[in-house]
Design a protein around this motif. Structure first.
Motif, PDB file in Angstrom:
ATOM      1  N   ILE A   1     -29.830 -30.874 -13.489  1.00  0.00           N
ATOM      2  CA  ILE A   1     -30.302 -31.358 -14.683  1.00  0.00           C
ATOM      3  C   ILE A   1     -30.135 -33.020 -14.422  1.00  0.00           C
ATOM      4  CG2 ILE A   1     -30.875 -31.387 -17.211  1.00  0.00           C
ATOM      5  CD1 ILE A   1     -29.747 -28.489 -17.094  1.00  0.00           C
ATOM      6  N   ASP A   2     -28.900 -33.169 -14.136  1.00  0.00           N
ATOM      7  CA  ASP A   2     -28.437 -34.594 -14.184  1.00  0.00           C
ATOM      8  C   ASP A   2     -29.242 -35.238 -13.089  1.00  0.00           C
ATOM      9  OD1 ASP A   2     -26.666 -36.750 -13.795  1.00  0.00           O
ATOM     10  OD2 ASP A   2     -24.862 -35.770 -13.429  1.00  0.00           O
ATOM     11  N   LEU A   3     -29.459 -34.830 -11.867  1.00  0.00           N
ATOM     12  CA  LEU A   3     -30.018 -35.284 -10.607  1.00  0.00           C
ATOM     13  C   LEU A   3     -31.620 -35.449 -11.032  1.00  0.00           C
ATOM     14  CD1 LEU A   3     -28.491 -33.204  -7.798  1.00  0.00           C
ATOM     15  CD2 LEU A   3     -28.157 -35.658  -8.053  1.00  0.00           C
ATOM     16  N   CYS A   4     -32.023 -34.787 -11.982  1.00  0.00           N
ATOM     17  CA  CYS A   4     -33.360 -35.173 -12.488  1.00  0.00           C
ATOM     18  C   CYS A   4     -33.541 -36.240 -13.580  1.00  0.00           C
ATOM     19  CB  CYS A   4     -34.038 -33.748 -13.073  1.00  0.00           C
ATOM     20  SG  CYS A   4     -34.393 -32.538 -11.846  1.00  0.00           S
ATOM     21  N   GLY A   5     -32.272 -36.769 -13.647  1.00  0.00           N
ATOM     22  CA  GLY A   5     -32.131 -37.934 -14.517  1.00  0.00           C
ATOM     23  C   GLY A   5     -32.452 -37.687 -16.123  1.00  0.00           C
ATOM     24  N   LEU A   6     -32.121 -36.384 -16.583  1.00  0.00           N
ATOM     25  CA  LEU A   6     -32.567 -36.100 -17.780  1.00  0.00           C
ATOM     26  C   LEU A   6     -31.333 -36.372 -18.831  1.00  0.00           C
ATOM     27  CD1 LEU A   6     -34.462 -32.970 -16.904  1.00  0.00           C
ATOM     28  CD2 LEU A   6     -35.487 -34.989 -17.881  1.00  0.00           C
ATOM     29  N   LYS A   7     -30.281 -36.626 -18.492  1.00  0.00           N
ATOM     30  CA  LYS A   7     -29.256 -37.058 -19.366  1.00  0.00           C
ATOM     31  C   LYS A   7     -29.708 -38.220 -20.483  1.00  0.00           C
ATOM     32  CE  LYS A   7     -24.908 -36.018 -17.465  1.00  0.00           C
ATOM     33  NZ  LYS A   7     -23.647 -36.607 -16.311  1.00  0.00           N
ATOM     34  N   GLY A   8     -29.313 -37.786 -21.493  1.00  0.00           N
ATOM     35  CA  GLY A   8     -29.627 -38.857 -22.732  1.00  0.00           C
ATOM     36  C   GLY A   8     -31.196 -38.589 -23.359  1.00  0.00           C
ATOM     37  N   LYS A   9     -31.919 -37.668 -22.526  1.00  0.00           N
ATOM     38  CA  LYS A   9     -33.328 -37.532 -22.891  1.00  0.00           C
ATOM     39  C   LYS A   9     -33.344 -36.624 -24.553  1.00  0.00           C
ATOM     40  CE  LYS A   9     -37.809 -37.156 -22.519  1.00  0.00           C
ATOM     41  NZ  LYS A   9     -38.663 -38.134 -22.546  1.00  0.00           N
ATOM     42  N   SER A  10     -34.193 -37.065 -25.218  1.00  0.00           N
ATOM     43  CA  SER A  10     -33.977 -36.316 -26.735  1.00  0.00           C
ATOM     44  C   SER A  10     -35.552 -36.011 -27.239  1.00  0.00           C
ATOM     45  CB  SER A  10     -33.353 -37.229 -27.671  1.00  0.00           C
ATOM     46  OG  SER A  10     -34.210 -38.522 -28.014  1.00  0.00           O
ATOM     47  N   MET A  11     -35.599 -34.987 -28.191  1.00  0.00           N
ATOM     48  CA  MET A  11     -36.786 -34.752 -28.654  1.00  0.00           C
ATOM     49  C   MET A  11     -36.158 -34.378 -30.216  1.00  0.00           C
ATOM     50  SD  MET A  11     -39.362 -33.552 -26.851  1.00  0.00           S
ATOM     51  CE  MET A  11     -39.462 -33.581 -24.826  1.00  0.00           C
ATOM     52  N   GLY A  12     -36.746 -35.050 -30.975  1.00  0.00           N
ATOM     53  CA  GLY A  12     -36.609 -34.868 -32.507  1.00  0.00           C
ATOM     54  C   GLY A  12     -34.910 -35.184 -32.561  1.00  0.00           C
ATOM     55  N   GLY A  13     -34.206 -34.050 -33.174  1.00  0.00           N
ATOM     56  CA  GLY A  13     -32.846 -34.208 -33.542  1.00  0.00           C
ATOM     57  C   GLY A  13     -31.873 -33.665 -32.097  1.00  0.00           C
ATOM     58  N   ALA A  14     -32.679 -33.169 -31.214  1.00  0.00           N
ATOM     59  CA  ALA A  14     -31.772 -32.506 -30.081  1.00  0.00           C
ATOM     60  C   ALA A  14     -31.740 -33.747 -28.937  1.00  0.00           C
ATOM     61  CB  ALA A  14     -32.563 -31.266 -29.574  1.00  0.00           C
ATOM     62  N   LEU A  15     -30.649 -33.658 -28.284  1.00  0.00           N
ATOM     63  CA  LEU A  15     -30.302 -34.617 -27.049  1.00  0.00           C
ATOM     64  C   LEU A  15     -29.734 -33.900 -26.070  1.00  0.00           C
ATOM     65  CD1 LEU A  15     -29.674 -37.587 -26.346  1.00  0.00           C
ATOM     66  CD2 LEU A  15     -27.489 -37.286 -27.290  1.00  0.00           C
ATOM     67  N   ILE A  16     -30.164 -34.255 -24.813  1.00  0.00           N
ATOM     68  CA  ILE A  16     -29.270 -33.640 -23.735  1.00  0.00           C
ATOM     69  C   ILE A  16     -28.213 -34.666 -23.320  1.00  0.00           C
ATOM     70  CG2 ILE A  16     -29.254 -33.202 -21.114  1.00  0.00           C
ATOM     71  CD1 ILE A  16     -32.365 -32.861 -21.516  1.00  0.00           C
ATOM     72  N   SER A  17     -26.991 -34.075 -23.287  1.00  0.00           N
ATOM     73  CA  SER A  17     -25.807 -34.687 -23.480  1.00  0.00           C
ATOM     74  C   SER A  17     -25.597 -35.843 -22.215  1.00  0.00           C
ATOM     75  CB  SER A  17     -24.377 -33.700 -23.200  1.00  0.00           C
ATOM     76  OG  SER A  17     -23.371 -34.293 -22.867  1.00  0.00           O
ATOM     77  N   ASP A  18     -25.032 -36.901 -22.476  1.00  0.00           N
ATOM     78  CA  ASP A  18     -24.804 -37.858 -21.416  1.00  0.00           C
ATOM     79  C   ASP A  18     -23.625 -37.467 -20.594  1.00  0.00           C
ATOM     80  OD1 ASP A  18     -26.660 -39.735 -21.450  1.00  0.00           O
ATOM     81  OD2 ASP A  18     -25.636 -40.655 -23.458  1.00  0.00           O
ATOM     82  N   LYS A  19     -22.957 -36.587 -21.237  1.00  0.00           N
ATOM     83  CA  LYS A  19     -21.392 -36.296 -20.335  1.00  0.00           C
ATOM     84  C   LYS A  19     -21.791 -34.897 -19.617  1.00  0.00           C
ATOM     85  CE  LYS A  19     -16.701 -35.326 -21.567  1.00  0.00           C
ATOM     86  NZ  LYS A  19     -15.591 -35.167 -22.746  1.00  0.00           N
ATOM     87  N   HIS A  20     -22.537 -33.976 -20.117  1.00  0.00           N
ATOM     88  CA  HIS A  20     -22.655 -32.713 -19.255  1.00  0.00           C
ATOM     89  C   HIS A  20     -23.980 -32.360 -19.462  1.00  0.00           C
ATOM     90  CE1 HIS A  20     -22.564 -28.828 -17.531  1.00  0.00           C
ATOM     91  NE2 HIS A  20     -21.337 -28.980 -17.172  1.00  0.00           N
ATOM     92  N   ALA A  21     -24.947 -32.314 -18.409  1.00  0.00           N
ATOM     93  CA  ALA A  21     -26.607 -32.108 -18.812  1.00  0.00           C
ATOM     94  C   ALA A  21     -26.970 -30.804 -19.088  1.00  0.00           C
ATOM     95  CB  ALA A  21     -27.275 -32.824 -17.309  1.00  0.00           C
ATOM     96  N   ASN A  22     -26.056 -29.841 -18.757  1.00  0.00           N
ATOM     97  CA  ASN A  22     -26.365 -28.434 -19.208  1.00  0.00           C
ATOM     98  C   ASN A  22     -26.115 -28.287 -20.781  1.00  0.00           C
ATOM     99  OD1 ASN A  22     -27.629 -26.072 -19.049  1.00  0.00           O
ATOM    100  ND2 ASN A  22     -25.741 -25.022 -17.892  1.00  0.00           N
ATOM    101  N   PHE A  23     -25.791 -29.318 -21.471  1.00  0.00           N
ATOM    102  CA  PHE A  23     -25.413 -29.298 -22.900  1.00  0.00           C
ATOM    103  C   PHE A  23     -26.395 -29.867 -23.812  1.00  0.00           C
ATOM    104  CE2 PHE A  23     -21.034 -27.809 -23.783  1.00  0.00           C
ATOM    105  CZ  PHE A  23     -20.682 -27.215 -22.714  1.00  0.00           C
ATOM    106  N   ILE A  24     -26.863 -29.259 -24.743  1.00  0.00           N
ATOM    107  CA  ILE A  24     -28.205 -30.042 -25.596  1.00  0.00           C
ATOM    108  C   ILE A  24     -27.033 -29.987 -27.015  1.00  0.00           C
ATOM    109  CG2 ILE A  24     -30.211 -29.682 -26.892  1.00  0.00           C
ATOM    110  CD1 ILE A  24     -31.395 -28.349 -24.254  1.00  0.00           C
ATOM    111  N   LEU A  25     -27.312 -31.210 -27.484  1.00  0.00           N
ATOM    112  CA  LEU A  25     -26.471 -31.527 -28.717  1.00  0.00           C
ATOM    113  C   LEU A  25     -27.407 -31.690 -30.085  1.00  0.00           C
ATOM    114  CD1 LEU A  25     -24.249 -34.510 -27.560  1.00  0.00           C
ATOM    115  CD2 LEU A  25     -23.770 -31.907 -27.499  1.00  0.00           C
ATOM    116  N   ASN A  26     -26.767 -31.173 -30.998  1.00  0.00           N
ATOM    117  CA  ASN A  26     -27.716 -31.206 -32.281  1.00  0.00           C
ATOM    118  C   ASN A  26     -27.083 -32.456 -32.986  1.00  0.00           C
ATOM    119  OD1 ASN A  26     -28.959 -31.079 -34.792  1.00  0.00           O
ATOM    120  ND2 ASN A  26     -28.007 -29.093 -35.291  1.00  0.00           N
TER     121      ASN A  26
END
Ligand code: EPU
Length: 295
Positions: free
Chosen positions: A230-255
């Motif tokens: 997921i990291d290699l796809c450049g998706l860290k930091g991508k958000s939708m509404g209140g959900a965010l792909i973590s900048d630290k670990h791309a397999n974590f989605i944060l609320n």
């Protein structure tokens, strides 16, 4: 609905705060039975009324639909289901015991073997149902016996050799896990404490625990890391509404505060599409998704 003064089945109970993600709608029915007799009562009530039953533990690996969950959700959170006792170098623990409580208990008895689970917030029942694990080990390695209640009301003890423990899965299905006997080795208390601290530090250094989350969202494909893909796809930091792909670990989605299940699902779809396109790898969710049309 009130059968006895203490046993309650609540209607339209919000599940949001019963998950670590802090997301989701309501359960049609919700009950926290005080003991086995009450659990049997609610299960037979549900069966008689053709109401589907789900069991929630600490809700740490769970995304609940914004539309909520149909049927009855049971949580085994009473003292009866949170009992732990020592049996030589084994412990017998109720399925509502949390992994942090379990680790604390065995540490105080100088029993070694569960240190690697330090930092996982789930209950024993939830951890067993999905064979929770990390650092190359899983809870199944500790199991001697699991006691379950099936939906016909029978209690069964299942020996570890009859249980198939796979990567984040077991064959403990169509039943409610009541308790388990886990085996340990005698160890030095100081060494156990040191090891627990190291595992917690490793987790803090690699995972993002700054906002409510459900741990790793996708399973690791064979010999690959979902987070890395997921990291290699450049998706860290991508958000939708209140959900965010973590900048630290791309397999974590944060609320970030007000995320909807729909926001998380949109991010999951985006991740799946990008990873499939770039690496021809089909990511499978690790988290359980309950309710709405999303189950
Ligand atoms: N990586 C990246 N970018 C990222 C994330 C990871 O490049 O954004 C790289 C790391 O640098 C490392 C590799 O990917 O080289 C693996 O990462 P990590 O060590 O964090 O482990 P993981 O494979 O992502 C798995 C489990 C975790 C478990 C850890 C430690 C799964 C899906 N995940 O994560 O379990 O805690 O190993 O054993 O199996 C969970 O079950 O919820 C969970 C988080």
């Amino acid at each position: 609905m009130n059968w006895q003064r203490s046993l309650e089945i609540k209607r339209n109970q919000s599940l949001k705060n019963k998950t670590t993600f802090k997301i989701g709608g309501k359960a049609d029915f919700f009950s926290e039975p005080n003991d086995l007799a009450e659990l049997n009562l609610v299960v037979s009530w549900a069966k008689k009324n053709s109401i589907p039953v789900s069991v929630v533990g600490a809700g740490s690996n769970l995304l609940i639909s914004d539309k909520g969950v149909r049927g009855l959700v049971i949580r085994l959170n009473s003292a009866y289901f949170r009992n732990i006792s020592l049996k030589g170098s084994c412990i017998e623990a109720g399925s509502g015991v949390t992994l942090p409580q379990l680790i604390q208990f065995v540490k105080n008895k100088s029993l070694s073997g569960s240190e690697f689970l330090a930092g996982i917030p789930g209950t024993l029942g939830g951890a067993l149902a999905m064979n929770a694990g990390c650092w190359g080990k899983s809870i199944g390695d500790l199991v001697r016996e699991v006691e379950v209640l099936d939906y016909a009301g029978n209690i069964k003890k299942i020996r570890s050799k009859e249980i198939k423990f796979g990567y984040r899965k077991t064959n403990l299905k169509n039943c409610i896990i009541l308790s388990a006997v886990l085996k340990f080795k005698r160890g030095g208390r100081e060494a156990i404490i040191r090891s627990i601290k190291e595992y917690i530090l490793k987790r803090r250094n690699s995972q993002d625990l700054t906002f409510p989350n459900a741990g790793c969202i996708f399973k690791n494909p064979k010999s690959l890391s979902a987070g890395r893909l997921i990291d290699l796809c450049g998706l860290k930091g991508k958000s939708m509404g209140g959900a965010l792909i973590s900048d630290k670990h791309a397999n974590f989605i944060l609320n970030k505060g007000d995320a909807k299940a729909g926001d998380v699902l949109k991010l999951m779809r985006l991740i799946k599409t990008r990873v499939r396109k770039r690496f021809k790898v089909n990511l499978e969710p690790e988290i359980k998704i309950w309710g709405g049309t999303q189950r």
